[in-house]
Scaffold this motif. Structure first.
Motif, mmCIF file in Angstrom:
data_model
loop_
_atom_site.group_PDB
_atom_site.id
_atom_site.type_symbol
_atom_site.label_atom_id
_atom_site.label_comp_id
_atom_site.label_asym_id
_atom_site.label_seq_id
_atom_site.Cartn_x
_atom_site.Cartn_y
_atom_site.Cartn_z
ATOM 1 N N SER A 82 0.818 -1.211 0.000
ATOM 2 C CA SER A 82 0.000 0.000 0.000
ATOM 3 C C SER A 82 0.850 1.259 0.000
ATOM 4 O O SER A 82 0.438 2.293 -0.527
ATOM 5 C CB SER A 82 -0.931 0.014 1.214
ATOM 6 O OG SER A 82 -0.181 0.012 2.422
ATOM 7 N N GLN A 83 2.058 1.191 0.586
ATOM 8 C CA GLN A 83 2.950 2.333 0.638
ATOM 9 C C GLN A 83 4.383 1.859 0.391
ATOM 10 O O GLN A 83 4.748 0.740 0.753
ATOM 11 C CB GLN A 83 2.880 3.021 2.004
ATOM 12 C CG GLN A 83 1.522 3.645 2.306
ATOM 13 C CD GLN A 83 1.491 4.232 3.701
ATOM 14 O OE1 GLN A 83 1.545 3.513 4.681
ATOM 15 N NE2 GLN A 83 1.424 5.550 3.780
ATOM 16 N N GLU A 84 5.183 2.719 -0.201
ATOM 17 C CA GLU A 84 6.543 2.342 -0.555
ATOM 18 C C GLU A 84 7.359 1.948 0.668
ATOM 19 O O GLU A 84 8.273 1.129 0.580
ATOM 20 C CB GLU A 84 7.234 3.503 -1.295
ATOM 21 C CG GLU A 84 6.721 3.716 -2.706
ATOM 22 C CD GLU A 84 6.888 2.485 -3.588
ATOM 23 O OE1 GLU A 84 7.966 1.874 -3.538
ATOM 24 O OE2 GLU A 84 5.936 2.143 -4.302
ATOM 25 N N SER A 141 -5.975 1.828 4.520
ATOM 26 C CA SER A 141 -4.546 2.118 4.590
ATOM 27 C C SER A 141 -4.335 3.104 5.738
ATOM 28 O O SER A 141 -5.301 3.552 6.372
ATOM 29 C CB SER A 141 -4.038 2.724 3.280
ATOM 30 O OG SER A 141 -4.601 4.008 3.085
ATOM 31 N N GLN A 143 -3.760 6.129 5.674
ATOM 32 C CA GLN A 143 -4.441 7.401 5.439
ATOM 33 C C GLN A 143 -5.863 7.396 5.999
ATOM 34 O O GLN A 143 -6.435 8.457 6.255
ATOM 35 C CB GLN A 143 -4.493 7.717 3.939
ATOM 36 C CG GLN A 143 -3.197 8.252 3.352
ATOM 37 C CD GLN A 143 -2.106 7.199 3.242
ATOM 38 O OE1 GLN A 143 -2.402 6.008 3.174
ATOM 39 N NE2 GLN A 143 -0.859 7.619 3.254
#
Length: 203
Positions: A82-84, A141, A143
């Motif tokens: 979902s995120q780097e 996520s 966020q």
């Protein structure tokens, strides 16, 4: 403004006030996150079905990972991130016989040996370590929380669902089980990684 007008305004303001409980006050300061509600329903209706739909046989996935151009490419085509800054999460399926159980630790584990002789370790609980189940779910996520503590609570609540499932299954040595689960990694694993279960069924 006249004294009477001020009194009328004050009366109107007081009339619109009400006393709130400590819980209501806490909720006003930190509104409950809707994703924290109905975790059991989210687990049953969204998280587990998504992982099952994404799952690839463990041996096939490991072969595909080793044949991939590089890990980032493999993650994009075979996994989910979902995120780097997160590790890549892979959904897998496997089946076999329970050949070892470790229930002395609260982070218990079982070894599942497949028909081809390859073995994989599956988390048993009652403490399910890591956040692979949370991070595998594409429906939320960080966020959606913007609060590290609450996001951590969300992950623990999801892990608790896996713990409850394993406690209901109560695997024993010799049982034949089919497991769908996930593992997270920063690199292509050389050996079968530890699996966090999402669904376990007897065969």
């Amino acid at each position: 403004m006249s004294r009477g007008t001020w009194l009328a305004i004050a009366a109107l303001m007081l009339g619109g006030c009400r006393i709130v409980s400590q819980q209501e006050l806490a909720d006003l300061k930190n509104p409950p996150n809707p994703h924290m509600a109905n975790i059991t329903q989210t687990w049953q209706q969204k998280i587990v079905p998504q992982i099952a739909a994404d799952a690839k046989p463990l041996d096939e996935l490991l072969k595909a990972l080793h044949a991939a151009k590089d890990f980032d490419t493999a993650c994009k085509t075979l996994g989910y991130r979902s995120q780097e800054e997160n590790p890549c999460v892979f959904a897998v399926s496997l089946s076999g016989s329970v050949t070892a159980l470790n229930t002395t630790s609260r982070s218990g584990k079982m070894t599942l040996t497949q028909a081809d002789g390859q073995a994989a370790v599956v988390q048993l609980g009652p403490i399910i370590r890591g956040t692979a189940l949370r991070d595998a779910y594409k429906g939320t996520s960080y966020q959606d929380f913007n609060d590290q503590v609450l996001f951590g609570d969300y992950g623990r609540a999801i892990n608790n669902q896996a713990t409850a499932m394993m406690q209901a299954v109560k695997p024993k040595t010799g049982d034949r089980l089919a497991v769908i689960g996930v593992f997270s990694s920063w690199d292509i694993p050389e050996t079968a990684p530890e699996i966090t279960p999402a669904r376990v069924t007897r065969q």
